[in-house]
Scaffold this motif. Sequence first.
Motif, mmCIF file in Angstrom:
data_model
loop_
_atom_site.group_PDB
_atom_site.id
_atom_site.type_symbol
_atom_site.label_atom_id
_atom_site.label_comp_id
_atom_site.label_asym_id
_atom_site.label_seq_id
_atom_site.Cartn_x
_atom_site.Cartn_y
_atom_site.Cartn_z
ATOM 1 N N ARG A 116 0.811 -1.225 0.000
ATOM 2 C CA ARG A 116 0.000 0.000 0.000
ATOM 3 C C ARG A 116 0.845 1.277 0.000
ATOM 4 O O ARG A 116 0.304 2.372 0.154
ATOM 5 C CB ARG A 116 -0.930 0.008 1.223
ATOM 6 C CG ARG A 116 -1.957 -1.110 1.206
ATOM 7 C CD ARG A 116 -2.788 -1.109 2.479
ATOM 8 N NE ARG A 116 -3.572 0.098 2.618
ATOM 9 C CZ ARG A 116 -4.779 0.288 2.101
ATOM 10 N NH1 ARG A 116 -5.359 -0.669 1.399
ATOM 11 N NH2 ARG A 116 -5.442 1.419 2.290
ATOM 12 N N HIS A 121 4.210 3.104 -5.512
ATOM 13 C CA HIS A 121 3.314 2.936 -6.657
ATOM 14 C C HIS A 121 3.474 4.103 -7.645
ATOM 15 O O HIS A 121 3.531 3.881 -8.860
ATOM 16 C CB HIS A 121 1.869 2.864 -6.188
ATOM 17 C CG HIS A 121 1.464 1.536 -5.629
ATOM 18 N ND1 HIS A 121 1.416 0.388 -6.401
ATOM 19 C CD2 HIS A 121 1.092 1.169 -4.372
ATOM 20 C CE1 HIS A 121 1.020 -0.627 -5.654
ATOM 21 N NE2 HIS A 121 0.823 -0.188 -4.415
ATOM 22 N N ALA A 140 -0.532 1.187 -11.707
ATOM 23 C CA ALA A 140 0.243 1.654 -10.555
ATOM 24 C C ALA A 140 -0.278 3.001 -10.057
ATOM 25 O O ALA A 140 -0.411 3.223 -8.844
ATOM 26 C CB ALA A 140 1.721 1.764 -10.934
ATOM 27 N N ARG A 142 -3.262 4.322 -10.465
ATOM 28 C CA ARG A 142 -4.604 4.229 -9.864
ATOM 29 C C ARG A 142 -4.542 3.707 -8.432
ATOM 30 O O ARG A 142 -5.441 3.986 -7.632
ATOM 31 C CB ARG A 142 -5.508 3.353 -10.725
ATOM 32 C CG ARG A 142 -5.970 4.048 -12.009
ATOM 33 C CD ARG A 142 -7.169 3.352 -12.622
ATOM 34 N NE ARG A 142 -7.529 3.897 -13.912
ATOM 35 C CZ ARG A 142 -8.234 5.019 -14.093
ATOM 36 N NH1 ARG A 142 -8.650 5.712 -13.034
ATOM 37 N NH2 ARG A 142 -8.531 5.433 -15.304
ATOM 38 N N GLU A 143 -3.498 2.951 -8.110
ATOM 39 C CA GLU A 143 -3.315 2.533 -6.717
ATOM 40 C C GLU A 143 -3.153 3.758 -5.807
ATOM 41 O O GLU A 143 -3.523 3.718 -4.632
ATOM 42 C CB GLU A 143 -2.087 1.630 -6.592
ATOM 43 C CG GLU A 143 -2.274 0.228 -7.116
ATOM 44 C CD GLU A 143 -3.171 -0.612 -6.221
ATOM 45 O OE1 GLU A 143 -3.275 -0.305 -5.021
ATOM 46 O OE2 GLU A 143 -3.780 -1.565 -6.733
ATOM 47 N N SER A 146 -6.768 6.231 -6.299
ATOM 48 C CA SER A 146 -7.992 5.662 -5.729
ATOM 49 C C SER A 146 -8.056 5.856 -4.226
ATOM 50 O O SER A 146 -9.141 5.843 -3.638
ATOM 51 C CB SER A 146 -8.089 4.171 -6.066
ATOM 52 O OG SER A 146 -7.026 3.454 -5.463
ATOM 53 N N ARG A 147 -6.895 6.047 -3.609
ATOM 54 C CA ARG A 147 -6.856 6.208 -2.155
ATOM 55 C C ARG A 147 -6.682 7.663 -1.723
ATOM 56 O O ARG A 147 -6.973 7.993 -0.575
ATOM 57 C CB ARG A 147 -5.712 5.380 -1.568
ATOM 58 C CG ARG A 147 -5.876 3.878 -1.740
ATOM 59 C CD ARG A 147 -4.871 3.121 -0.873
ATOM 60 N NE ARG A 147 -5.001 1.686 -1.044
ATOM 61 C CZ ARG A 147 -4.174 0.933 -1.741
ATOM 62 N NH1 ARG A 147 -3.131 1.490 -2.331
ATOM 63 N NH2 ARG A 147 -4.367 -0.364 -1.845
#
Length: 229
Positions: A116, A121, A140, A142-143, A146-147
């Motif tokens: 995470r 990323h 990578a 979007r990891e 998205s958060r």
Amino acid sequence: AEAAFHRVLAREPGHAVALLNLGILLTARGALDEARGVLEASLAARPGHPGTLLALGNVHDRAGDAFAAAAAWREAATANPGFAEAHANLGGALAQMGQTAEAEAALRRALAINPRLAIAHERLGEICLATGRLAEAEAALREVTSRDPRAGTAFNSLGLALRGQGRLPDALVAFRSAIAARPNLAEAQANLAALLAFLGDGAAATAAADRALALAPGDDRVQMAATVA
């Protein structure tokens, strides 16, 4: 806080933890020479401490010395192989020095330890983008996005990955998300301007280009992208 650490050090000059924390504070306010000296003193009191090596690498990085930063972060990762942030920072420095394969390996080690870790990323996404692996770059990045809706630079890079895949409406959303997160991100404004111009929205393209140039009048990349608009 600095004053408190100075009081501790007046009583115990070799207090490694106080020196480390003081060095971090000094780095945050840009007193890099002083921070370097304090962190080196902390390392003298506690040789090979991974957290102190990470902090020292941060000082070198802030000072623009990628080679020294990489050396400190490599030593931190060697001292503690499970230190994901050290591997991620090392990957960033190696990428900056053009050592792409080594950088990617370090970033993947970081993500194997902490899947995470956003900075790993994002940096991996940048490498994939630079090497033309656009779908990997998108995944990578979007990891990160998205958060974290405030990840302006990741949204900007995501826009480039989407644009490269021909997904122009999605790229527009990404560039606008980058600007919403960081209105002063000139590169995102310029990328938005160029894409709007390509799509035929001249008025909006000109407005975005003007904002980009106002933010970074001396940036060649911004000027090039804005000129298209």
